[in-house]
Design a protein around this motif. Structure first.
Motif, mmCIF file in Angstrom:
data_model
loop_
_atom_site.group_PDB
_atom_site.id
_atom_site.type_symbol
_atom_site.label_atom_id
_atom_site.label_comp_id
_atom_site.label_asym_id
_atom_site.label_seq_id
_atom_site.Cartn_x
_atom_site.Cartn_y
_atom_site.Cartn_z
ATOM 1 N N ASN A 242 -10.535 0.185 -5.463
ATOM 2 C CA ASN A 242 -10.491 0.965 -4.234
ATOM 3 C C ASN A 242 -9.323 0.437 -3.406
ATOM 4 O O ASN A 242 -9.408 -0.645 -2.825
ATOM 5 N N LEU A 243 -8.237 1.203 -3.378
ATOM 6 C CA LEU A 243 -7.022 0.800 -2.677
ATOM 7 C C LEU A 243 -6.926 1.563 -1.362
ATOM 8 O O LEU A 243 -6.966 2.803 -1.355
ATOM 9 N N HIS A 244 -6.827 0.845 -0.269
ATOM 10 C CA HIS A 244 -6.734 1.519 1.035
ATOM 11 C C HIS A 244 -5.325 2.068 1.246
ATOM 12 O O HIS A 244 -4.415 1.856 0.440
ATOM 13 N N SER A 245 -5.151 2.783 2.354
ATOM 14 C CA SER A 245 -3.862 3.427 2.621
ATOM 15 C C SER A 245 -3.047 2.686 3.670
ATOM 16 O O SER A 245 -2.056 3.213 4.166
ATOM 17 N N GLY A 246 -3.436 1.474 3.992
ATOM 18 C CA GLY A 246 -2.665 0.705 4.969
ATOM 19 C C GLY A 246 -3.503 -0.278 5.752
ATOM 20 O O GLY A 246 -3.012 -1.321 6.169
ATOM 21 N N VAL A 247 -4.782 0.047 5.941
ATOM 22 C CA VAL A 247 -5.674 -0.846 6.668
ATOM 23 C C VAL A 247 -6.984 -0.949 5.898
ATOM 24 O O VAL A 247 -7.609 0.074 5.578
ATOM 25 N N GLY A 248 -7.386 -2.167 5.573
ATOM 26 C CA GLY A 248 -8.635 -2.356 4.861
ATOM 27 C C GLY A 248 -8.626 -3.637 4.056
ATOM 28 O O GLY A 248 -7.699 -4.435 4.144
ATOM 29 N N PHE A 249 -9.661 -3.839 3.259
ATOM 30 C CA PHE A 249 -9.756 -5.020 2.412
ATOM 31 C C PHE A 249 -8.899 -4.842 1.161
ATOM 32 O O PHE A 249 -8.771 -3.740 0.632
ATOM 33 N N GLY A 250 -8.347 -5.939 0.674
ATOM 34 C CA GLY A 250 -7.568 -5.886 -0.547
ATOM 35 C C GLY A 250 -6.191 -5.295 -0.315
ATOM 36 O O GLY A 250 -5.657 -5.303 0.794
ATOM 37 N N LYS A 251 -5.615 -4.758 -1.400
ATOM 38 C CA LYS A 251 -4.254 -4.222 -1.343
ATOM 39 C C LYS A 251 -4.264 -2.725 -1.047
ATOM 40 O O LYS A 251 -5.199 -2.007 -1.385
ATOM 41 N N SER A 252 -3.181 -2.255 -0.458
ATOM 42 C CA SER A 252 -2.996 -0.820 -0.266
ATOM 43 C C SER A 252 -2.427 -0.222 -1.554
ATOM 44 O O SER A 252 -1.845 -0.931 -2.387
#
Length: 308
Positions: A153-163
């Protein structure tokens, strides 16, 4: 006899203890490929290679360097497809793994260079994949043989882990989709702009030259048990397990028991051999034959990595 990397020092090959001495050796060594397959890992010590002399060495041992596209760990790009080693807090161990074994295509070679040695610790343990496979209980090996399913689950700029932008080194969705389609991955764009990727991959593979069967997956690193207990509990209070930055299951979607991944992690580390670093040291490894990790350290450790 326990396997260990082959060390090469200037006196072993009649070379000058300098980067020029190493370059001369590499230029005249027509059997490096064969030597690496036989040794599985080569460590070059005593050549005192400065960081500004690294490019010439890389051009000889990794002429077609790969970008770390779809890599799942934090790194900083410092040169032409040259990166820092995984930027993970120094007090933690990084367990054994073959680089990008979760991907459809993976690098066949990895290259490590020590620019700054740690004050204490910080070895790069390496493990013979055949020994790692043999170290596991029969029933654990059997459960993994059908393969594993990785989910990101890759975020789009803000969140846990990598975008997803950092993971694929682009902001172009079409480019990401083209990459994923060519790598036999399933994906969906989420309403919040994030990206969910699912990949079915092998757990054991055959070395393309020697035919040896080796343990070849990163299930223990993608499993929630790979996190330290405090971090895992904190994240699971916020996220459902299938919303974590990365998760893994057996190929049929059934959960992998925590005891299995702990055994895989611990026995890989148990049979590994530590490569301690001194500034100017280099190591070339066969990424299918050999897994690698990192021991905890103190001080300003700087190890650079490239792959092809």
């Amino acid at each position: 006899m326990t396997w260990a990397p082959t060390e090469i020092r200037p006196g072993d090959i009649g070379a000058e203890p300098s980067v020029d001495g190493l370059l001369d050796h590499l230029r005249s060594n027509a059997t490096l490929d064969k030597q690496l397959v036989e040794a599985k890992a080569l460590v070059f010590r005593g050549f005192h290679v400065p960081e500004n002399g690294l490019a010439g060495v890389l051009d000889l041992v990794l002429p077609d360097r790969l970008a770390y596209v779809h890599g799942n760990t934090p790194r900083t790009k410092v040169g032409e497809n040259v990166y820092t080693s995984t930027e993970y807090p120094p007090e933690f161990t990084i367990s054994m793994h073959n680089e990008m074994s979760y991907a459809h295509q993976w690098p066949s070679r990895l290259f490590f260079y020590c620019a700054v040695a740690p004050t204490t610790g910080g070895a790069t343990p390496v493990v013979d994949g055949t020994a790692w496979l043999a170290a596991l209980d029969d029933e654990v090996r059997e459960r993994f043989l059908p393969g594993v399913r990785y989910t990101q689950n890759l975020h789009s700029g803000v969140g846990f882990g990598k975008s997803w932008q950092a993971t694929f080194e682009t902001e172009d969705r079409d480019q990401v989709e083209e990459f994923l389609a060519g790598n036999e991955a399933d994906w969906e764009w989420k309403a919040d702009g994030g990206l969910r990727i699912t990949q079915h991959r092998r757990a054991v593979t055959e070395h393309p030259v020697t035919g040896e069967l080796v343990w070849f997956n990163q299930a223990d690193q993608w499993h929630v048990e790979a996190l330290d207990r405090e971090t895992a509990e904190a994240m699971l209070e916020i996220l459902a397990e299938d919303e974590m930055p990365q998760t893994v299951s057996f190929a049929d979607g059934s959960p992998i028991p925590a005891a299995d991944v702990i055994q895989v992690r611990d026995r890989g580390l148990d049979v590994a051999v530590n490569v301690d670093w001194h500034a100017g040291d280099l190591m070339l490894i066969d990424n299918v034959a050999v897994g690698h990790g990192r021991r905890p350290f103190s001080g300003p450790r700087r190890v650079l990595v490239a792959m092809s």
